[in-house]
Structure formats: structure tokens, C-alpha cells
Motif scaffolding. Structure first.
Motif, PDB file in Angstrom:
ATOM      1  N   THR A 179      41.344  23.689 -64.073  1.00  0.00           N
ATOM      2  CA  THR A 179      42.634  23.442 -64.715  1.00  0.00           C
ATOM      3  C   THR A 179      43.092  22.004 -64.535  1.00  0.00           C
ATOM      4  O   THR A 179      44.017  21.566 -65.201  1.00  0.00           O
ATOM      5  N   SER A 180      42.470  21.270 -63.624  1.00  0.00           N
ATOM      6  CA  SER A 180      42.756  19.844 -63.469  1.00  0.00           C
ATOM      7  C   SER A 180      41.525  19.056 -63.911  1.00  0.00           C
ATOM      8  O   SER A 180      40.490  19.095 -63.248  1.00  0.00           O
ATOM      9  N   ARG A 218      42.422  25.133 -55.727  1.00  0.00           N
ATOM     10  CA  ARG A 218      43.511  25.931 -56.299  1.00  0.00           C
ATOM     11  C   ARG A 218      43.488  25.738 -57.805  1.00  0.00           C
ATOM     12  O   ARG A 218      43.352  24.624 -58.294  1.00  0.00           O
ATOM     13  N   GLU A 219      43.621  26.834 -58.524  1.00  0.00           N
ATOM     14  CA  GLU A 219      43.708  26.772 -59.978  1.00  0.00           C
ATOM     15  C   GLU A 219      45.031  27.388 -60.408  1.00  0.00           C
ATOM     16  O   GLU A 219      45.499  28.371 -59.812  1.00  0.00           O
ATOM     17  N   GLY A 220      45.647  26.812 -61.439  1.00  0.00           N
ATOM     18  CA  GLY A 220      46.930  27.319 -61.923  1.00  0.00           C
ATOM     19  C   GLY A 220      46.950  27.419 -63.429  1.00  0.00           C
ATOM     20  O   GLY A 220      46.399  26.549 -64.126  1.00  0.00           O
ATOM     21  N   PHE A 221      47.584  28.456 -63.950  1.00  0.00           N
ATOM     22  CA  PHE A 221      47.569  28.733 -65.383  1.00  0.00           C
ATOM     23  C   PHE A 221      48.968  29.093 -65.875  1.00  0.00           C
ATOM     24  O   PHE A 221      49.639  29.950 -65.280  1.00  0.00           O
ATOM     25  N   ASN A 275      53.163  28.816 -54.461  1.00  0.00           N
ATOM     26  CA  ASN A 275      52.661  27.845 -55.437  1.00  0.00           C
ATOM     27  C   ASN A 275      52.995  28.276 -56.859  1.00  0.00           C
ATOM     28  O   ASN A 275      53.372  27.447 -57.701  1.00  0.00           O
ATOM     29  N   ALA A 276      52.847  29.571 -57.140  1.00  0.00           N
ATOM     30  CA  ALA A 276      53.146  30.069 -58.482  1.00  0.00           C
ATOM     31  C   ALA A 276      54.626  29.901 -58.809  1.00  0.00           C
ATOM     32  O   ALA A 276      54.989  29.499 -59.919  1.00  0.00           O
ATOM     33  N   ARG A 277      55.501  30.210 -57.842  1.00  0.00           N
ATOM     34  CA  ARG A 277      56.951  30.075 -58.082  1.00  0.00           C
ATOM     35  C   ARG A 277      57.339  28.621 -58.336  1.00  0.00           C
ATOM     36  O   ARG A 277      58.123  28.320 -59.238  1.00  0.00           O
ATOM     37  N   LEU A 278      56.799  27.705 -57.518  1.00  0.00           N
ATOM     38  CA  LEU A 278      57.132  26.291 -57.692  1.00  0.00           C
ATOM     39  C   LEU A 278      56.637  25.769 -59.041  1.00  0.00           C
ATOM     40  O   LEU A 278      57.343  25.033 -59.732  1.00  0.00           O
ATOM     41  N   SER A 279      55.418  26.158 -59.422  1.00  0.00           N
ATOM     42  CA  SER A 279      54.868  25.712 -60.707  1.00  0.00           C
ATOM     43  C   SER A 279      55.668  26.274 -61.878  1.00  0.00           C
ATOM     44  O   SER A 279      55.900  25.581 -62.870  1.00  0.00           O
ATOM     45  N   LEU A 280      56.111  27.532 -61.763  1.00  0.00           N
ATOM     46  CA  LEU A 280      56.920  28.129 -62.823  1.00  0.00           C
ATOM     47  C   LEU A 280      58.273  27.440 -62.934  1.00  0.00           C
ATOM     48  O   LEU A 280      58.786  27.209 -64.027  1.00  0.00           O
ATOM     49  N   GLU A 335      48.367  16.831 -74.594  1.00  0.00           N
ATOM     50  CA  GLU A 335      47.273  17.127 -75.516  1.00  0.00           C
ATOM     51  C   GLU A 335      46.466  15.868 -75.833  1.00  0.00           C
ATOM     52  O   GLU A 335      45.228  15.877 -75.804  1.00  0.00           O
ATOM     53  N   ALA A 336      47.168  14.770 -76.109  1.00  0.00           N
ATOM     54  CA  ALA A 336      46.483  13.538 -76.518  1.00  0.00           C
ATOM     55  C   ALA A 336      45.656  12.938 -75.387  1.00  0.00           C
ATOM     56  O   ALA A 336      44.575  12.395 -75.618  1.00  0.00           O
ATOM     57  N   LEU A 337      46.170  13.021 -74.158  1.00  0.00           N
ATOM     58  CA  LEU A 337      45.466  12.427 -73.018  1.00  0.00           C
ATOM     59  C   LEU A 337      44.586  13.427 -72.294  1.00  0.00           C
ATOM     60  O   LEU A 337      43.978  13.091 -71.272  1.00  0.00           O
ATOM     61  N   ASP A 338      44.541  14.667 -72.790  1.00  0.00           N
ATOM     62  CA  ASP A 338      43.703  15.694 -72.183  1.00  0.00           C
ATOM     63  C   ASP A 338      44.109  15.943 -70.734  1.00  0.00           C
ATOM     64  O   ASP A 338      43.275  16.008 -69.827  1.00  0.00           O
ATOM     65  N   LEU A 339      45.430  16.097 -70.516  1.00  0.00           N
ATOM     66  CA  LEU A 339      45.940  16.383 -69.174  1.00  0.00           C
ATOM     67  C   LEU A 339      45.888  17.883 -68.924  1.00  0.00           C
ATOM     68  O   LEU A 339      45.944  18.686 -69.852  1.00  0.00           O
ATOM     69  N   ALA A 340      45.804  18.257 -67.653  1.00  0.00           N
ATOM     70  CA  ALA A 340      45.689  19.673 -67.315  1.00  0.00           C
ATOM     71  C   ALA A 340      47.027  20.397 -67.464  1.00  0.00           C
ATOM     72  O   ALA A 340      47.054  21.618 -67.625  1.00  0.00           O
ATOM     73  N   THR A 341      48.133  19.684 -67.404  1.00  0.00           N
ATOM     74  CA  THR A 341      49.431  20.335 -67.477  1.00  0.00           C
ATOM     75  C   THR A 341      50.447  19.359 -68.058  1.00  0.00           C
ATOM     76  O   THR A 341      50.143  18.186 -68.304  1.00  0.00           O
TER      77      THR A 341
END
Length: 598
Positions: free
Chosen positions: A133-134, A280-283, A359-364, A384-390
Motif C-alpha cells: 500500500t506504500s 504494516r498495510e492499510g486500506f 492504527n486503523a482508528r487514526l488512519s480513519l 493519482e497523478a504522482l502514484d501515491l499510496a494514500t
């Protein structure tokens, strides 16, 4: 009428595993589900509405037809469900958002395999690792593999393309040159197996294999090869030391949690291999209204593990989830060994799940803040243009200002949700000796920023330090040289998953790590406008500080020539008036108001 027709269809369904689709008035797919018994599961939706969960009631009201596809096994049902969700994007399903952007590392199925980046795994005999995801973390891993293990990077078709001499990578020791026959497939397979183990997170196994090989070379008096392996082992041990020991046992497991708020959710997976927390992966997830956390967790597990390439011994969750046995059976079949999906209730396992939940709560929370910002479209397009993970919710921009190396200053400006945060701005007085160039000074500023930040994060006595908030995106002013030094600095802090970009003036090109050509954003696009605004603010802040230091130096030089003004009085005047202009415009009363001035 529609409900009765659905009940008749449900009674005719087989008592077998499979996938079912509820369709609306116009035939659109409303929901895709899997079941170990199609007849039992679809029939459960058609009971009295009062007994149905809140999430299911709107679905049943809208449904006009149901379609079922029987499968040979529960594992096939799970795979087919995921494929249909991706195809139809039903509004009543939990869905991974923008899953097309998550890259994989692919170990090709060629006679002499390469490690390359791909967007989607295929059934082509290759071995895949991910999803990542990163993209920054993925490319850091790719670079590390090429640095530590001699694999070819070219796309030559070995044995077909004619090559007279090996390339520079052979001279650097990065490739064994199968293109000119300097290594056979058996010898090439030895580092290849180390790469597989490394990407699976099995660091101890890699080190053990290399140590045995090193001792064999030393015993055979092949000291140059033994020394090379010794250096490889030392590098891998440094990486292992930075990994957190999560369990006293050398187990492979994932700790999975979701945080839920209205129609948004976030899923986090902590990856433990050999007892060590290696990643760690986040979605980001989209969910239907009134979805229960157990249902969201269950659907996230299904979609994540049909995409995941590494299967652990255990999957830890915080609560019981529907169809856990079906998922465990599917994972066991893929792993070739028993895999358990279970609730972590106590000890180290429960602590891991609690960390995943935090981690999930902070990311949300960060995602929700970004959603309320009117700059969200610009951040979405930028990601989208820079192909960032988030989404780049927190962007930090850095710039350098100096005059022939004199009074060199660095600035750090912070934009959160597309808006400047002046209270988070920081400025640096560059300490580099001699006549350093801009890239050297940029490297110093970045290193000081992240050294302070990681120190504050590791110090439990610091609740919230000046540098402890880490950026999603670091923007440096300049081109490839400035980006290169930023990449080298970030490599000193392997735990950070910060994305990097450089914005060059004149043509306003954006440079990204490991990308051969710059990105040209549309001239009037909101994403380019956001980057320019942040870059210009960093430049303004750096120049203002540089002018202040120059003015203070001029004032200090002037005061040195005035009889009766020694170091102490000079310090008092500098502190009170700050600059030459401030002193010149001061009245006699203001001068006399400074304590210690006669």
C-alpha cells in the motif's frame, strides 16, 4: 410480490457452496455474497424484516431478483465473490477503494528471473509479493534487494539476444551476467532463493544460508567471496535489529483490525514474520450504511486475502467474524498447511490486535478530515497523478536560502488538508562547513527534521513534540539532485513510509523516486496549483529568515564600531530591535528603555 418470488427462488437453490447476487429493478447488482449453503444463506435474507440486521433491510427492500452460481468448493466461492465485487462494485458490499493502485513485486518465471514492479498479478507461473500500500516502501524494498542480492535487472531474452560483454551492473557486483554465460541457472538459483526468503520476511533463514555459504568459502580459501558474504550478512543483521520483536515464538501471523464510521472504514494489517513485526498495510474501505463492524471485518478479510501473496500461520482479529471457517479453509489450501483465523483475547497477540485497531482508528480519522476539506479533489488528483499510496493529508515542503553560502537557512512549511499550518512551520540555521551547495544543505535540514521526529516518537515522556507528526508527502524545491538527497536521507529512517517528490521551477516538472522521466501536471490543474502554493510558501519562509539573519549580522557589525557597546549590550540591543532597520527607527526613549543601556 417480489419477496415471495425471491423465496421461491431460494427454495430451489442447491444446498451447496457458491456465490449469490441480489439484483435491483433495472437488473443492477446490489450485493454479492458467498455461502457454504446457497439455499440456507439466501433463505436467511427473506425472513421477517424485524429479525433482519439494519444493514440487510434496505437491500431486501430494493432486491427484485437473486442469481446463484454454485462452485465446487468454499475456496472457489470466496475467489469468485471477490472477482464479482471488483467487477460490479455493488453498493451494499464493503469494498477496497482504489485497489488498482496497489503494486506488487514480481519474481518472473524466466530461466534467469528478474524482480519487477507490476500492478496486477497474473496466472503466469511467476511469484508475486504484495500488495504494497506504500509505493515508497515497495521501491525501497526493491532497491535493497538489488543492492544485497545479485539479480539481473535487464529485460534481455537470455540465449536469444546477442551480447558481447556484460554491462556495468556486472562490474559493480550487482548482476552475475547470465547474458554472457558467466553463471548457470543452478548457481543463479542460490541468491534467487535468498530473495524469496527475504521478501517473505524470513530474515533469520536468509542469514543462516548466507553464513553457511560464507563458512564454506572461507574453508576453501575463497576469501574474497567469503568477505562479500560477510558484508551481506552484516547489512541484513542491521535490518533485523530495526525490526520490533512482537512474539517470543518464531511464528508467522497477521493482526487485522478495522475502524468504522458511517460509510467509511479503514482496514489495517500488521505483518509478523518469524516473531518480528516487519510491516504494516492499510486500506481505505467504502461500506454500506448501518454495516456492523464484524461484517466489515469479514468482507475486508476476504478481499485482502484473495489479493495477498503471503499466507501466515494465524490471522488474529478482535471479534468473531461470519464465515471464518470458510476463510481459514481457503487460506489452508493456499498455504498447504493449517491456517487459523481466531480472536486474540490475551497476551502478546491481543496487544498486536490492539495496535492494529489504534492504527486503523487514526488512519480513519485522518481520512475523515481530508474528506471534509474543500481541497480534497486536489489531493485526490495529486495522489493519482504522482502514484501515491494514500491522500497526502499532511505535506511538508523544504527550501534553502543563502547568499554565496553565507547565513544559509532552511525552511519547513506544513500544509494540512490543503491549508497552511503556520504553527507547525520550522526554520533551520544550516551548520554545514565551508561552501556547501544546495543539495548538501537540503540533506542536513531533512536529516535534522527526521532525527528530531523519530527521537520524539521513541521518547515516551514526550506526549506531542514539535516534530513528531510525520508527513504523508515531502516536497523539496528543485529537481533530481534535491530528490536524490531526500531519498538518501529517508533511507536512514527505515520505519518511515513518507512519500517524496521534487518540484522544479521554470517548467514546473515533478520528479518522483525511481521514475525515469518527470511528471508534467496540467498547467491549470488544482493539483499543480496546490504544489506550487506549498513550494512558494516554503521559499518565502526561507527567504524571510535569511533576510532576518543578514540584517542581524549587519546590525552586529555596526554595533561593534560603537564605543561603550560590548558583547552584553550588543546582545540586549539585538534582542530588543532585531534588525538594523528596527534600531534606526527606534526613538531615544525606546533606546533608553533597554535595561543596561546608559
Amino acid at each position: 410480490m417480489a419477496r415471495e418470488r425471491l423465496r421461491e427462488k431460494a427454495r430451489d437453490l442447491p444446498d451447496e457452496p457458491g456465490v449469490y447476487l441480489f439484483r435491483g429493478v433495472e437488473g443492477q447488482v446490489l450485493y454479492v455474497g458467498k455461502a457454504s449453503s446457497l439455499r440456507g444463506r439466501v433463505g436467511s435474507y427473506l425472513r421477517s424484516p424485524r429479525t433482519l440486521p439494519p444493514k440487510v433491510r434496505p437491500l431486501v427492500r430494493q432486491a427484485r431478483d437473486v442469481e446463484a452460481i454454485a462452485t465446487r468448493s468454499q475456496a472457489e466461492a470466496l475467489i469468485l465473490e471477490d472477482a464479482l465485487i471488483k467487477k460490479h462494485r455493488p453498493p451494499h458490499n464493503v469494498r477496497l477503494r482504489d485497489d488498482k493502485r496497489y503494486p506488487y513485486l514480481k519474481l518472473t518465471a524466466e530461466p534467469f528471473p528478474r524482480l519487477v514492479v507490476v500492478r496486477r498479478p497474473e496466472d503466469d507461473g511467476a511469484q508475486y509479493f504484495g500488495p504494497y500500500t506504500s509505493s515508497q516502501a515497495m521501491r525501497r524494498t526493491l532497491k535493497l534487494v538489488h543492492k544485497l542480492f545479485p539479480l539481473r535487472t535487464c529485460a534481455l531474452e537470455i540465449g536469444v539476444d546477442r551480447v558481447d560483454r556484460p554491462c556495468l551492473m556486472f562490474d559493480l557486483g550487482r548482476c552475475p551476467a547470465p547474458c554472457v554465460g558467466k553463471v548457470d541457472s543452478e548457481a543463479y538459483g542460490q541468491p534467487l532463493e535468498d530473495v524469496r526468503l527475504f521478501l517473505q520476511g524470513r530474515m533469520d533463514a536468509v542469514i543462516a544460508r548466507l553464513r553457511a555459504s560464507m563458512e564454506s568459502h572461507a574453508a576453501g580459501e575463497r576469501y574474497e567471496q567469503a568477505a562479500h558474504l560477510r558484508d551481506q550478512i552484516a547489512a541484513l543483521e542491521r535490518i533485523r535489529e530495526r525490526q520490533v520483536v512482537a512474539l517470543p515464538e518464531a511464528l508467522d501471523l497477521d493482526a487485522v483490525a478495522v475502524a468504522l464510521e458511517e460509510t467509511r472504514a479503514y482496514g489495517t494489517v500488521l505483518v509478523v514474520r518469524g516473531g518480528r513485526l516487519i510491516g504494516r498495510e492499510g486500506f481505505h474501505l467504502t461500506t454500506p450504511p448501518d454495516a456492523a463492524s464484524a461484517e466489515v471485518l469479514a468482507e475486508f478479510l476476504d478481499q485482502f486475502y484473495t489479493r495477498a501473496t503471503a499466507i501466515p500461520h494465524e490471522v488474529l482479529v478482535a471479534e468473531e467474524v461470519p464465515e471464518a471457517e470458510m476463510l481459514a479453509g481457503y487460506l489452508s489450501r493456499r498455504a498447504g498447511a493449517r491456517v487459523r483465523v481466531r480472536v486474540a483475547r490475551r497476551g502478546e497477540r491481543a496487544e498486536l490486535v490492539a495496535i492494529a485497531e489504534r492504527n486503523a482508528r487514526l488512519s480513519l480519522k485522518r481520512a475523515a478530515m481530508a474528506h471534509t476539506s474543500h481541497h480534497e479533489p486536489a489531493m485526490e488528483h495529486l495522489a493519482e497523478a504522482l502514484d501515491l499510496a494514500t491522500h497526502p493529508w499532511r505535506i511538508e515542503a523544504f527550501d534553502i536560502s543563502n547568499l554565496h553560502g553565507q547565513e544559509a537557512t532552511g525552511s519547513m512549511v506544513v500544509f494540512v488538508g490543503g491549508q497552511p499550518r503556520p504553527d507547525a512551520y520550522r526554520r533551520f540555521r544550516v551548520r554545514a562547513a565551508g561552501q556547501p551547495d544546495d543539495t548538501t544543505m537540503m540533506g542536513e535540514v531533512l536529516k535534522r527534521r527526521f532525527s528530531r521526529g523519530t527521537a520524539e516518537l521513541q521518547d515516551t515522556s514526550v506526549a506531542h513534540g514539535k516534530f513528531s507528526d510525520m508527513p504523508d508527502l515531502v516536497l523539496v524545491d528543485g529537481g533530481l539532485p534535491q530528490l536524490g538527497v531526500a531519498v538518501r536521507v529517508l533511507e536512514m529512517f527505515p520505519g518511515l513510509e513518507t512519500e517524496l517528490a521534487a518540484l522544479a521551477k521554470r517548467e514546473e516538472l515533478v520528479y518522483r523516486p525511481d521514475r525515469p522521466t518527470p511528471i508534467r501536471l496540467p498547467r491549470r490543474s488544482p493539483e499543480l496549483g496546490l504544489l506550487q502554493r506549498i513550494r512558494d510558501e516554503a521559499h518565502r519562509f526561507a527567504v524571510d529568515y535569511h533576510r532576518l539573519l543578514r540584517s542581524r549580522r549587519a546590525l552586529a557589525s555596526l554595533l561593534d564600531n560603537i564605543p561603550g557597546i560590548g558583547p552584553r549590550r550588543k546582545e540586549l540591543l539585538l534582542k530588543r530591535f532585531g534588525s538594523l532597520e528596527g534600531l534606526r527607527s527606534a526613538s531615544l526613549e525606546e533606546l533608553l528603555s533597554v535595561r543596561g543601556i546608559p
